[in-house]
Design an enzyme around this catalytic site. Structure first.
Site, PDB file in Angstrom:
ATOM      1  N   ASN A 170       1.531  -0.464   5.607  1.00 33.16           N
ATOM      2  CA  ASN A 170       1.868  -1.070   4.317  1.00 33.16           C
ATOM      3  C   ASN A 170       2.627  -2.350   4.609  1.00 33.16           C
ATOM      4  O   ASN A 170       3.630  -2.314   5.315  1.00 33.16           O
ATOM      5  CB  ASN A 170       2.742  -0.103   3.502  1.00 33.16           C
ATOM      6  CG  ASN A 170       3.456  -0.809   2.359  1.00 33.16           C
ATOM      7  OD1 ASN A 170       2.925  -1.758   1.781  1.00 33.16           O
ATOM      8  ND2 ASN A 170       4.652  -0.344   2.036  1.00 33.16           N
ATOM      9  N   GLY A 171       2.149  -3.477   4.075  1.00 34.88           N
ATOM     10  CA  GLY A 171       2.892  -4.725   4.278  1.00 34.88           C
ATOM     11  C   GLY A 171       2.030  -5.767   4.975  1.00 34.88           C
ATOM     12  O   GLY A 171       0.802  -5.669   4.970  1.00 34.88           O
ATOM     13  N   HIS A 220       5.562 -29.792 -28.696  1.00 39.45           N
ATOM     14  CA  HIS A 220       5.611 -30.694 -27.534  1.00 39.45           C
ATOM     15  C   HIS A 220       4.384 -30.549 -26.647  1.00 39.45           C
ATOM     16  O   HIS A 220       4.424 -30.881 -25.470  1.00 39.45           O
ATOM     17  CB  HIS A 220       6.892 -30.444 -26.736  1.00 39.45           C
ATOM     18  CG  HIS A 220       8.122 -30.695 -27.545  1.00 39.45           C
ATOM     19  ND1 HIS A 220       8.507 -31.960 -27.939  1.00 39.45           N
ATOM     20  CD2 HIS A 220       9.018 -29.844 -28.094  1.00 39.45           C
ATOM     21  CE1 HIS A 220       9.603 -31.875 -28.677  1.00 39.45           C
ATOM     22  NE2 HIS A 220       9.932 -30.596 -28.786  1.00 39.45           N
ATOM     23  N   GLU A 258      -2.336  -9.044 -18.001  1.00 47.29           N
ATOM     24  CA  GLU A 258      -2.525  -8.113 -16.884  1.00 47.29           C
ATOM     25  C   GLU A 258      -3.374  -6.908 -17.267  1.00 47.29           C
ATOM     26  O   GLU A 258      -4.040  -6.329 -16.422  1.00 47.29           O
ATOM     27  CB  GLU A 258      -1.190  -7.673 -16.277  1.00 47.29           C
ATOM     28  CG  GLU A 258      -0.350  -6.783 -17.147  1.00 47.29           C
ATOM     29  CD  GLU A 258       0.914  -6.314 -16.416  1.00 47.29           C
ATOM     30  OE1 GLU A 258       0.856  -6.040 -15.227  1.00 47.29           O
ATOM     31  OE2 GLU A 258       1.965  -6.236 -17.085  1.00 47.29           O
ATOM     32  N   CYS A 270       0.852  -1.173   0.000  1.00 51.19           N
ATOM     33  CA  CYS A 270       0.000   0.000   0.000  1.00 51.19           C
ATOM     34  C   CYS A 270       0.895   1.233   0.000  1.00 51.19           C
ATOM     35  O   CYS A 270       2.111   1.128   0.100  1.00 51.19           O
ATOM     36  CB  CYS A 270      -0.847  -0.019   1.252  1.00 51.19           C
ATOM     37  SG  CYS A 270      -1.663  -1.605   1.502  1.00 51.19           S
ATOM     38  N   LYS A 302       1.733  -1.429  -8.369  1.00 55.15           N
ATOM     39  CA  LYS A 302       3.001  -1.163  -9.036  1.00 55.15           C
ATOM     40  C   LYS A 302       4.175  -1.715  -8.251  1.00 55.15           C
ATOM     41  O   LYS A 302       5.104  -2.263  -8.805  1.00 55.15           O
ATOM     42  CB  LYS A 302       3.136   0.348  -9.213  1.00 55.15           C
ATOM     43  CG  LYS A 302       4.385   0.783  -9.944  1.00 55.15           C
ATOM     44  CD  LYS A 302       4.268   0.506 -11.417  1.00 55.15           C
ATOM     45  CE  LYS A 302       5.495   0.900 -12.191  1.00 55.15           C
ATOM     46  NZ  LYS A 302       5.548   0.169 -13.457  1.00 55.15           N
ATOM     47  N   TRP A 348      -3.641  -1.796  -1.254  1.00 53.83           N
ATOM     48  CA  TRP A 348      -3.643  -2.989  -2.095  1.00 53.83           C
ATOM     49  C   TRP A 348      -3.963  -4.129  -1.140  1.00 53.83           C
ATOM     50  O   TRP A 348      -3.154  -4.450  -0.262  1.00 53.83           O
ATOM     51  CB  TRP A 348      -2.294  -3.192  -2.762  1.00 53.83           C
ATOM     52  CG  TRP A 348      -2.324  -4.317  -3.756  1.00 53.83           C
ATOM     53  CD1 TRP A 348      -2.848  -4.296  -5.012  1.00 53.83           C
ATOM     54  CD2 TRP A 348      -1.807  -5.642  -3.562  1.00 53.83           C
ATOM     55  NE1 TRP A 348      -2.694  -5.520  -5.615  1.00 53.83           N
ATOM     56  CE2 TRP A 348      -2.062  -6.363  -4.752  1.00 53.83           C
ATOM     57  CE3 TRP A 348      -1.171  -6.289  -2.513  1.00 53.83           C
ATOM     58  CZ2 TRP A 348      -1.694  -7.695  -4.913  1.00 53.83           C
ATOM     59  CZ3 TRP A 348      -0.799  -7.620  -2.672  1.00 53.83           C
ATOM     60  CH2 TRP A 348      -1.064  -8.305  -3.863  1.00 53.83           C
ATOM     61  N   GLU A 405       6.806 -11.944 -22.255  1.00 53.36           N
ATOM     62  CA  GLU A 405       6.436 -10.580 -21.875  1.00 53.36           C
ATOM     63  C   GLU A 405       5.131 -10.154 -22.561  1.00 53.36           C
ATOM     64  O   GLU A 405       4.269  -9.519 -21.945  1.00 53.36           O
ATOM     65  CB  GLU A 405       7.588  -9.619 -22.228  1.00 53.36           C
ATOM     66  CG  GLU A 405       7.296  -8.148 -22.034  1.00 53.36           C
ATOM     67  CD  GLU A 405       7.046  -7.735 -20.595  1.00 53.36           C
ATOM     68  OE1 GLU A 405       7.098  -8.595 -19.689  1.00 53.36           O
ATOM     69  OE2 GLU A 405       6.766  -6.549 -20.366  1.00 53.36           O
ATOM     70  N   ARG A 431       0.854   2.092  -5.913  1.00 55.68           N
ATOM     71  CA  ARG A 431       1.130   1.012  -4.969  1.00 55.68           C
ATOM     72  C   ARG A 431      -0.127   0.215  -4.625  1.00 55.68           C
ATOM     73  O   ARG A 431      -0.050  -0.802  -3.932  1.00 55.68           O
ATOM     74  CB  ARG A 431       1.736   1.576  -3.685  1.00 55.68           C
ATOM     75  CG  ARG A 431       3.019   2.348  -3.920  1.00 55.68           C
ATOM     76  CD  ARG A 431       3.526   2.931  -2.637  1.00 55.68           C
ATOM     77  NE  ARG A 431       4.016   1.895  -1.755  1.00 55.68           N
ATOM     78  CZ  ARG A 431       5.240   1.415  -1.771  1.00 55.68           C
ATOM     79  NH1 ARG A 431       6.112   1.875  -2.624  1.00 55.68           N
ATOM     80  NH2 ARG A 431       5.603   0.479  -0.939  1.00 55.68           N
ATOM     81  N   LYS A 453       1.858  -9.051 -20.483  1.00 54.72           N
ATOM     82  CA  LYS A 453       1.253  -7.725 -20.652  1.00 54.72           C
ATOM     83  C   LYS A 453      -0.224  -7.842 -21.040  1.00 54.72           C
ATOM     84  O   LYS A 453      -1.059  -7.117 -20.524  1.00 54.72           O
ATOM     85  CB  LYS A 453       1.973  -6.939 -21.770  1.00 54.72           C
ATOM     86  CG  LYS A 453       3.270  -6.300 -21.366  1.00 54.72           C
ATOM     87  CD  LYS A 453       3.039  -5.037 -20.566  1.00 54.72           C
ATOM     88  CE  LYS A 453       4.283  -4.599 -19.825  1.00 54.72           C
ATOM     89  NZ  LYS A 453       4.766  -5.493 -18.794  1.00 54.72           N
TER      90      LYS A 453
HETATM   91  C1  F6R Z   1       4.346  -6.232 -15.228  1.00 58.87           C
HETATM   92  C2  F6R Z   1       5.030  -5.628 -14.099  1.00 58.87           C
HETATM   93  C3  F6R Z   1       5.456  -6.499 -12.982  1.00 58.87           C
HETATM   94  C4  F6R Z   1       6.795  -6.030 -12.396  1.00 58.87           C
HETATM   95  C5  F6R Z   1       7.147  -6.862 -11.163  1.00 58.87           C
HETATM   96  C6  F6R Z   1       8.509  -6.510 -10.593  1.00 58.87           C
HETATM   97  O1  F6R Z   1       4.038  -5.280 -16.206  1.00 58.87           O
HETATM   98  O2  F6R Z   1       5.224  -4.436 -14.065  1.00 58.87           O
HETATM   99  O3  F6R Z   1       5.518  -7.833 -13.371  1.00 58.87           O
HETATM  100  O4  F6R Z   1       7.778  -6.155 -13.373  1.00 58.87           O
HETATM  101  O5  F6R Z   1       6.166  -6.669 -10.183  1.00 58.87           O
HETATM  102  O6  F6R Z   1       8.553  -5.199 -10.157  1.00 58.87           O
HETATM  103  P1  F6R Z   1       9.933  -4.441  -9.954  1.00 58.87           P
HETATM  104  O7  F6R Z   1      10.573  -4.317 -11.281  1.00 58.87           O
HETATM  105  O8  F6R Z   1       9.554  -3.130  -9.359  1.00 58.87           O
HETATM  106  O9  F6R Z   1      10.759  -5.288  -9.027  1.00 58.87           O
END
Ligand code: F6R
Length: 607
Positions: A98-99, A502, A486, A2, A602, A74, A479, A27, A483
């Site tokens: 937070n946590g 396979h 998500e 959070c 994030k 969050w 990737e 966050r 993307k």
């Molecule tokens: C996907 C994304 C996440 C981050 C992951 C690691 O688009 O953004 O998968 O890459 O949560 O976050 P960081 O790079 O901040 O350690």
């Protein structure tokens, strides 16, 4: 993960708390709330959902106090309801958290037996009642917080506001970040410097286990053993930065379009453009003595690590293993004291990555952190930092940070290759030239956006999507799928193109789009064979390749995106662009929130 904030100010705190929370919404955005003191009395306003709901509430029920705390959530323990929203309060205090408090069950039972009535499903309420209980036993606020901190296990950050104490906030850090900001007769606390940027650029960071007693006159920092410690206030670059969307509809769109510039900055950090050589890097170990390299990260940063593996193995002839941090930290892998581990993280606060770095350090081995936030925990803990100069990334899905991570990984791989004598000076100059060409190629690729939108239109009706690639395009396929999942919530898988036969080839039918990432590299011919296998089974192929790729593939394509011609080595940096735009536009067409996808945050500071 959070976002938390505290203000000891002179005017009304609530509007400034909201301003800070806007910068922390990356966050988490399941709920938000603020608490202030009015004539010494605690007042709270909270709302389910995004911050704008809290703003509406505050417009109807304004808070006037000059001291306050705020939170954007969050959800971990308990649903994202208003009742579970922070700040949590007792009759003596309010707290934002937070946590995760891991031993919350035991503490909850203990407090319930003493007669405390829990109003929420959260672990955070423990943090309120534990301190309340210590206050009831006659302790001062500071002693009560210290005693409570010793009882809570887990990774968290907290800020406390006390009834009747209009010149006191107490903050604590144990595994989650917390910064203290110093203003003019005002003081601030926040999860990061960006949150405090509208108020001050003078920031001190709590170290692991620290807690801080903050008044308008200043902050007293104490360590986990209650010793008074000095934590220096430094001028932070985040102070000048404003998180604005400009003319873009979403931060994600803006960040995608910033890539030519930020990739350019990052390349320039590692490369002497004039000399076409790498700038020296201060390795924490002698690259010549290395036997292997490990790379540890999460999510998109992990994908950057996977691409890095191809480059380090090729340029430096070193074996590389890549791990997701949540597995690495608990597997207790043997750590080679003479080895090198590279940690990749945009935020520099990801709990699993940070814990893995601590594990490596505890085992006496050396580390390099590829990080975007220079003041982050991971940046501060690692032996050396390889920065990405992407600037603040606000969109939850990583875009510009990813391509800058790729640039940093490329520079590290080239540096290792040179230092170990695998690459010659001529190789270095050629490869550095290719790396330096990527910002221009990315700019050219961004012009394909209208064509990408048309493909996104088709993807937006799909139930499942398959991404295929070989070589460094394989991690990029992962990737692409990540993307799309998500952002649009469409199920997607990334596969190594050669692995299709396979198992996953059984999925091919006339409904599922198959996106093939096919840069012109030494394995493109093999990818063509795999496309033919898909085509023979009536699959819908969407090819992303250079101008001649479609011709050479000689299969029926539903769609073709002609990429600029380029040398293949650093193609992932350029091919990342259509992958990102595709997911972004699919989400927008489907009416999803591209900046704040559901269930995500994030900065993932919980495990
Ligand atoms: C996907 C994304 C996440 C981050 C992951 C690691 O688009 O953004 O998968 O890459 O949560 O976050 P960081 O790079 O901040 O350690």
């Amino acid at each position: 993960m959070c976002g938390i904030v505290g203000i000891l100010g002179n005017g009304a705190a609530a509007p400034r708390l909201v301003e800070a929370l806007k910068r922390l919404e990356y966050r988490g955005y399941d709920s938000a709330g603020v608490a202030t003191l009015e004539r010494g009395e605690l007042k709270r306003v909270r709302a389910e959902g995004k911050l704008r709901n809290l703003e509406t509430r505050l417009a109807d029920h304004p808070l006037h106090g000059a001291i306050g705390i705020g939170h954007t959530r969050w959800a971990t323990h308990g649903r994202p309801t208003e009742n579970n929203a922070h700040p949590h309060a007792s009759d003596r205090l309010a707290v934002v958290h937070n946590g995760i408090i891991e031993n919350f069950r035991t503490l909850r039972e203990e407090l319930a037996a003493k007669g405390y009535r829990f109003a929420t499903e959260t672990d955070s309420e423990i943090a309120a009642f534990l301190v309340t209980d210590e206050l009831a036993a006659g302790k001062s606020p500071a002693d009560a917080v210290y005693a409570s901190l010793r009882r809570m296990r887990g990774a968290f950050a907290l800020v406390y506001l006390f009834e009747g104490e209009d010149n006191l906030l107490i903050g604590a850090r144990q595994g989650a970040p917390l910064a203290v900001g110093q203003g003019d007769g005002e003081m601030f606390l926040g999860s990061d410097a960006l949150a405090l940027a509208p108020f001050t650029d003078r920031v001190a960071y709590l170290e692991e286990g620290d807690w801080a007693i903050v008044t308008r006159e200043g902050a007293e920092f104490r360590d986990a053993d209650n010793n008074v410690v000095q934590r220096r206030f430094v001028k932070t670059p985040a102070g000048g930065l404003l998180a604005e969307k400009g003319n873009y509809r979403h931060f994600m769109a803006k960040e995608i379009h910033e890539q030519p510039e930020v990739i350019g900055h990052t390349v320039a950090h590692y490369v002497d453009m004039g000399a076409q050589r790498l700038k020296p890097f201060d390795w924490p170990v002698d690259p010549k003595s290395l036997n292997r390299v490990s790379i540890v990260a999460c999510g998109t940063a992990h994908v950057a690590g996977l691409v890095g593996k191809y480059w380090i193995e090729r340029f430096a002839r070193l074996p590389v293993e890549v791990d997701v941090a949540s597995e690495y930290r608990y597997r207790e892998p043997p750590v080679d004291k003479d080895g090198l581990t590279i940690f990749v993280s945009q935020s520099g606060e990801t709990a699993d990555t940070l814990a893995s770095l601590r594990y490596v350090k505890d085992n006496g081995a050396r580390s390099v952190a590829v990080v975007n936030v220079a003041t982050s925990s991971i940046a501060r803990l690692a032996d050396a930092v390889a920065p990405t100069l992407a600037g603040p990334e606000i969109g939850v899905a990583s875009t510009k940070a990813f391509t800058c991570q790729l640039v940093a990984m490329a520079a590290l791989a080239l540096g290792l290759g040179r230092a170990r004598g695998v690459l010659s000076e001529a190789d270095e100059t050629r490869l550095v030239g290719e790396l330096a060409a990527t910002p221009g190629l990315v700019a050219e690729t961004l012009k394909l956006e209208p064509a990408v939108e048309k493909i996104a239109q088709k993807l937006s009706t799909a139930r499942d999507v398959l991404y295929l690639g070989r070589g460094t395009a394989y991690p990029l396929a992962l990737e692409g799928a990540l993307k799309l999942k998500e952002l649009s919530y469409i199920h997607a898988e990334g596969y190594a193109a050669g692995e299709l036969k396979h198992g996953p080839i059984a999925l091919i039918d006339a409904a599922m789009p198959v996106i093939v990432l096919g840069p012109r590299d030494p394995v493109f011919e093999k990818t063509i064979s795999n496309m033919q296998e898909v085509s023979a089974r009536g699959g819908r192929i969407f090819l992303i390749g250079d101008a001649h790729a479609a011709e050479e593939a000689a299969v029926t394509l539903e769609s073709f995106l002609p990429m600029p011609d380029m040398a293949s080595t650093f193609a992932p940096i350029v091919y990342a662009i259509p992958v990102q735009m595709l997911a972004y536009h699919t989400a927008v067409i489907m009416g999803k929130d591209a900046d704040q996808p559901r269930n995500l945050a994030k900065s993932v500071t919980v495990e």
